[in-house]
Design a protein around this motif. Sequence first.
Motif, short mmCIF file in Angstrom:
data_model
loop_
_atom_site.label_atom_id
_atom_site.label_comp_id
_atom_site.label_asym_id
_atom_site.label_seq_id
_atom_site.Cartn_x
_atom_site.Cartn_y
_atom_site.Cartn_z
N TRP A 1 -3.43 -70.71 24.94
CA TRP A 1 -1.99 -70.42 24.86
C TRP A 1 -1.08 -71.56 25.32
O TRP A 1 0.11 -71.36 25.59
N ASN B 1 -0.91 -76.54 38.11
CA ASN B 1 -1.54 -75.47 37.30
C ASN B 1 -0.82 -74.16 37.57
O ASN B 1 -0.06 -74.03 38.54
N GLY B 2 -1.11 -73.19 36.70
CA GLY B 2 -0.36 -71.94 36.76
C GLY B 2 -0.62 -71.11 38.00
O GLY B 2 0.31 -70.62 38.66
N SER B 3 -1.90 -70.93 38.36
CA SER B 3 -2.23 -70.09 39.52
C SER B 3 -1.53 -70.61 40.77
O SER B 3 -0.93 -69.84 41.53
N TYR C 1 -1.79 -60.30 35.05
CA TYR C 1 -2.69 -61.44 35.33
C TYR C 1 -1.84 -62.60 35.82
O TYR C 1 -0.86 -62.98 35.17
N HIS C 2 -2.23 -63.17 36.98
CA HIS C 2 -1.43 -64.26 37.53
C HIS C 2 -2.25 -65.46 37.97
O HIS C 2 -1.70 -66.38 38.55
N GLU D 1 4.69 -60.46 34.72
CA GLU D 1 4.77 -61.26 33.49
C GLU D 1 5.84 -60.58 32.64
O GLU D 1 5.68 -59.42 32.27
N ASP E 1 6.50 -64.51 36.23
CA ASP E 1 5.42 -65.41 35.84
C ASP E 1 5.55 -65.64 34.34
O ASP E 1 5.06 -64.85 33.53
N ILE F 1 4.29 -68.13 32.73
CA ILE F 1 3.32 -69.18 32.40
C ILE F 1 2.83 -69.05 30.96
O ILE F 1 2.70 -70.05 30.25
N MET F 2 2.61 -67.82 30.50
CA MET F 2 2.25 -67.66 29.10
C MET F 2 3.46 -67.47 28.20
O MET F 2 3.50 -67.96 27.08
N LYS G 1 1.68 -74.18 31.04
CA LYS G 1 1.25 -74.14 29.63
C LYS G 1 2.24 -74.84 28.69
O LYS G 1 2.19 -76.05 28.52
#
Length: 445
Positions: free
Chosen positions: A54, A111-113, A145-146, A217, A251, A253-254, A280
């Motif tokens: 993604w 990074n995302g996490s 999801y994170h 999210e 979040d 991120i996606m 991302k």
Amino acid sequence: MNKLQKRDLKHIWHPCSQMKDYVSFPPIPVKEARGPYIITADGQEIIDGISSWWCKSLGHSHPRIRQAVQRQIGKFEHVIMANTCNETLVELSERLCRLMPGLGKVFYADNGSTVVEIAMKMSIQYHAQSGSPKRTKFLSLENGYHGETMLTLAASDCEIYSRPFTPLMTWIPKISDVPYLSGPDSSEWLKMEDAQWKKTENMLDDWSGNISAIIFEPIVQGAGGMLIYSPDFLRRLRKWTKKNNVHLIADEIMTGFGRTGKMLACEHAGIVPDFVCLSKGLTAGWGPMSAVLCSNKVYNAFYSDYSKGESFLHSNTYSGHAISAAAALEAMKIYKDEEIIAKVAKQSCELRRRMEWVASETGALENIRGVGYVVAGDIVNPRTGKPFPPEARTGFKFYQNAVKDGALLRPLGDTICFLPPLNTPSDVLDALAEIAVKALKKVVG
Ligand SMILES: Cc1ncc(COP(=O)(O)O)c(C=O)c1O
């Protein structure tokens, strides 16, 4: 198995994989990648139907980003971000801080996490330094999801990833009764049921004195199954959190950078959270980089004499990495110049139509849902209309067949998703859908 694959499997432990599976289906040997295609050592073109986890929002090898990265390499590749500044990072930050009104500060990681965890740390420290030291708990949404650090796994609701580590994890309660829908044409897109919200509100009221932030999210929950919910839920959450001095951590991120047909998915709800986490699409998948946007109000709670111990002393070696920053800056210009977001919004139903076509051709997909360039459907047995048992590994078999036929589609369990690069030509999307039909027919018989 070719020589490269054998050498790979001798030493490499691949992410999110059962390594034994690679014995019968070895890793795809990538020679190059261009536009929507990954090209293998023997010349097979594989459509990257999930934008390489993604992130490849502008496809592979976009010439403008390639040039921007090369220009940056000609100057310097990375210098420590503490105590230095540079033109690229400043211009990138100016652009990022225009994404959401009121979020005028940006903190970088790689990074995302990590960046979600940074937002959580900032939120707790903010409250501790602003007269609410009891606000040390978090809430998050069911099926969220994170990330994969201990704290972000705890904020996530994906047991499959967290099970072995539960003894180490802090408990983060999950908000249930999220108003899931199939997409923007659902009647509850604009207004969810009051009774459903009441249940959430009761739970929030029980926790209100202890919560530092709610993590979510926006609009689409990715790894939890590409689940879409009503923006009205976010509007109500924003209202409640404002009233109760609780932060909202979005979040993105996606979802960020156009994936849902808006630059940021929070725009669907017209809300401004206290923190927005990005990664991302930030570099269009060109380099590891993440960023959290926050308000001046948050920032000011940390701004004092060093001796008071109120600084945010978080560091990552590669914060603000210059090559990633150059890619991110150029990506932001491309999103604008190529009108990427407007095109995604316009063509959103076209992508969904293709998934619906896969469903009608195979009779093996149900619960089709989508917004922007995220579309998903759940595999069912066409004879019974019921899901296959998990041990049948239907999604995994579908993945293997799709790769053989020329598409990288890594399902989430038995959920098939299309998340192609945002600039994928429509004939490639047609081909993607055709491959999905062929692969699915082979799997469901
Ligand atoms: C919504 C969301 N948050 C956090 C993450 C974690 O990002 P990373 O894999 O860069 O740590 C992901 C990754 O897929 C994600 O989709």
